[in-house]
Design a protein around this motif. Structure first.
Motif, PDB file in Angstrom:
ATOM      1  N   UNK A   1       0.790  -1.233   0.000  1.00 43.13           N
ATOM      2  CA  UNK A   1       0.000   0.000   0.000  1.00 43.13           C
ATOM      3  C   UNK A   1       0.824   1.285   0.000  1.00 43.13           C
ATOM      4  N   UNK A   2       2.114   1.193   0.295  1.00 41.18           N
ATOM      5  CA  UNK A   2       2.945   2.394   0.361  1.00 41.18           C
ATOM      6  C   UNK A   2       4.288   2.136  -0.308  1.00 41.18           C
ATOM      7  N   UNK A   3       5.053   3.221  -0.544  1.00 39.37           N
ATOM      8  CA  UNK A   3       6.384   3.084  -1.134  1.00 39.37           C
ATOM      9  C   UNK A   3       7.448   2.735  -0.109  1.00 39.37           C
ATOM     10  N   UNK A   4       7.211   3.145   1.126  1.00 38.21           N
ATOM     11  CA  UNK A   4       8.201   2.915   2.184  1.00 38.21           C
ATOM     12  C   UNK A   4       7.482   2.679   3.497  1.00 38.21           C
ATOM     13  N   UNK A   5       7.977   1.726   4.266  1.00 36.80           N
ATOM     14  CA  UNK A   5       7.457   1.483   5.613  1.00 36.80           C
ATOM     15  C   UNK A   5       8.633   1.479   6.583  1.00 36.80           C
ATOM     16  N   UNK A   6       8.428   2.126   7.720  1.00 35.48           N
ATOM     17  CA  UNK A   6       9.439   2.163   8.767  1.00 35.48           C
ATOM     18  C   UNK A   6       8.803   1.760  10.089  1.00 35.48           C
ATOM     19  N   UNK A   7       9.624   1.286  10.996  1.00 37.11           N
ATOM     20  CA  UNK A   7       9.119   0.822  12.290  1.00 37.11           C
ATOM     21  C   UNK A   7       9.871   1.534  13.411  1.00 37.11           C
ATOM     22  N   UNK A   8       9.803   0.950  14.598  1.00 42.98           N
ATOM     23  CA  UNK A   8      10.465   1.497  15.770  1.00 42.98           C
ATOM     24  C   UNK A   8      11.599   0.571  16.194  1.00 42.98           C
ATOM     25  N   UNK A   9      12.464   1.080  17.056  1.00 41.44           N
ATOM     26  CA  UNK A   9      13.551   0.269  17.612  1.00 41.44           C
ATOM     27  C   UNK A   9      13.655   0.506  19.112  1.00 41.44           C
ATOM     28  N   UNK A  10      14.164  -0.471  19.798  1.00 43.54           N
ATOM     29  CA  UNK A  10      14.579  -0.291  21.182  1.00 43.54           C
ATOM     30  C   UNK A  10      15.997   0.270  21.153  1.00 43.54           C
ATOM     31  N   UNK A  11      16.247   1.338  21.893  1.00 42.07           N
ATOM     32  CA  UNK A  11      17.557   1.980  21.886  1.00 42.07           C
ATOM     33  C   UNK A  11      18.405   1.389  23.013  1.00 42.07           C
ATOM     34  N   UNK A  12      19.548   0.825  22.638  1.00 40.31           N
ATOM     35  CA  UNK A  12      20.414   0.137  23.600  1.00 40.31           C
ATOM     36  C   UNK A  12      21.813   0.736  23.532  1.00 40.31           C
ATOM     37  N   UNK A  13      22.373   1.053  24.705  1.00 39.95           N
ATOM     38  CA  UNK A  13      23.721   1.610  24.764  1.00 39.95           C
ATOM     39  C   UNK A  13      24.725   0.499  25.027  1.00 39.95           C
ATOM     40  N   UNK A  14      25.754   0.452  24.212  1.00 42.91           N
ATOM     41  CA  UNK A  14      26.840  -0.501  24.378  1.00 42.91           C
ATOM     42  C   UNK A  14      28.069   0.221  24.918  1.00 42.91           C
ATOM     43  N   UNK A  15      28.946  -0.475  25.642  1.00 43.24           N
ATOM     44  CA  UNK A  15      28.972  -1.936  25.838  1.00 43.24           C
ATOM     45  C   UNK A  15      28.229  -2.420  27.076  1.00 43.24           C
ATOM     46  N   UNK A  16      27.571  -1.514  27.822  1.00 43.54           N
ATOM     47  CA  UNK A  16      26.971  -1.927  29.091  1.00 43.54           C
ATOM     48  C   UNK A  16      25.545  -2.448  28.958  1.00 43.54           C
ATOM     49  N   UNK A  17      25.016  -2.472  27.716  1.00 43.22           N
ATOM     50  CA  UNK A  17      23.680  -3.039  27.444  1.00 43.22           C
ATOM     51  C   UNK A  17      22.553  -2.349  28.220  1.00 43.22           C
ATOM     52  N   UNK A  18      22.686  -1.063  28.417  1.00 41.91           N
ATOM     53  CA  UNK A  18      21.639  -0.291  29.082  1.00 41.91           C
ATOM     54  C   UNK A  18      20.576   0.090  28.052  1.00 41.91           C
ATOM     55  N   UNK A  19      19.305  -0.169  28.379  1.00 45.18           N
ATOM     56  CA  UNK A  19      18.209   0.222  27.506  1.00 45.18           C
ATOM     57  C   UNK A  19      17.927   1.709  27.724  1.00 45.18           C
ATOM     58  N   UNK A  20      18.238   2.513  26.713  1.00 45.86           N
ATOM     59  CA  UNK A  20      18.043   3.960  26.793  1.00 45.86           C
ATOM     60  C   UNK A  20      16.580   4.317  26.593  1.00 45.86           C
ATOM     61  N   UNK A  21      15.918   3.615  25.688  1.00 54.94           N
ATOM     62  CA  UNK A  21      14.499   3.861  25.409  1.00 54.94           C
ATOM     63  C   UNK A  21      13.887   2.591  24.858  1.00 54.94           C
TER      64      UNK A  21
END
Length: 330
Positions: free
Chosen positions: A117-137
């Protein structure tokens, strides 16, 4: 012809001096996709032998992965353009990939049906900080906006999107402006919204990894006003060789009006059968733009949250140079 979600496509990955552990994770996450009908083109922006040997060693000769190498360093913008120029004509779709994220196994399978139905589709991501694997968002919280608001502020992260291959007929070659504000995903999102529509869905499909080597990043995108000033100062030093008030104003103009003007003018040149929506968006940001249209988009975007305050401030800072240059063009 209806779009076939099971069709063959290309994952276009731009690589440059990767962190090998993060690169390994990303390659494996692509290799393990539940949708398997694809070829992964990896463009090495220098260091071809090391990247080719690593891919062959880590993926056990998986023939879907192919490294193309160039010794000429183009930077992330030019490298994405280069890999997209090598997408074969028989591909139905293209997925962009960074070198240091981690896709969830069903990412391609989840996103591909939307291209009916569209030319482009985008989604969301979980934001992770490395190397300590902290979830930023837990989510990038991208949103659907109209073309004019999308021109003002990008809502599409390249590594989170898939688009139909024919979008490249409009998108290539990339427009050029010598500043970090020229980004491939913003340009391709604008082309898609003008051509067949761009859609952002709420589903999280990957981890978006933040680390010291990011060229651009999610944390950077949420900077406050003080950091925005330092950002402009640093870019002014890099691209104009000075941090004088005039150089910083010119840099702010490049970051705001300049990049949007380049995109708007290129879109107007390449798109036939201009729609009222596209014409209104170009009227706000193209050469000879209407100040009433520009202010309407920016102020309404600020009020609705479609234009963030630091982005709005960059437009304000770029206004004196924009007024001066517009008067000179007359």
């Amino acid at each position: 012809m209806p779009f076939d979600p099971g069709s063959f496509g290309v994952v276009a990955l731009a690589a440059y001096q990767p962190d090998w552990e993060l690169f390994r994770t990303q390659l494996r996450s692509i290799q393990n996709q539940t949708h398997r009908n694809f070829r992964c083109l990896i463009s090495a922006d220098g260091g071809f032998d090391d990247i080719r040997d690593f891919v062959e060693r880590e993926l056990g000769g998986d023939q879907r992965f192919h490294v193309i190498g160039f010794e000429q360093r183009l930077g992330f913008y030019g490298n994405f353009e280069r890999v997209l120029q090598h997408v074969p004509a028989d591909a139905a779709w293209v997925a962009l990939s960074d070198q240091d994220d981690c896709w969830y196994p069903s990412k391609l399978e989840t996103l591909l049906p939307y291209l009916s139905n569209v030319s482009l589709v985008a989604a969301q991501a979980r934001v992770v900080r490395k190397p300590d694997n902290v979830v930023v968002a837990e989510s990038t919280q991208r949103k659907n906006v109209a073309l004019a608001a999308l021109l003002a502020q990008n809502q599409v992260t390249g590594s989170l999107c898939i688009f139909k291959r024919d979008l490249l007929d409009v998108g290539l070659p990339f427009p050029r402006l010598n500043t970090i504000s020229q980004v491939h995903d913003h340009w391709l999102a604008v082309c898609a919204e003008a051509q067949g529509g761009a859609l952002v869905i709420d589903e999280v499909v990957q981890d978006y990894v933040q680390h010291g080597g990011n060229v651009l990043g999610e944390v950077e995108g949420k900077k406050g006003l003080a950091k925005s000033l330092e950002h402009v100062k640093a870019l002014s030093r890099k691209y104009r060789g000075s941090t004088s008030p005039l150089a910083m104003l010119r840099t702010a103009n490049d970051l705001s009006f300049g990049w949007r003007r380049i995109m708007s003018d290129t879109l107007r040149q390449r798109m036939s059968g201009n729609s009222p929506v596209m014409n209104n968006a170009i009227a706000a940001f193209g050469t000879g733009h209407s100040w009433s249209s520009t202010l309407r988009v920016l102020i309404s975007g600020l009020r609705s949250g479609e234009v963030a305050l630091p982005c709005f401030v960059e437009f304000v800072a770029g206004t004196p140079v924009e007024i001066f240059t517009k008067n000179r063009r007359r």
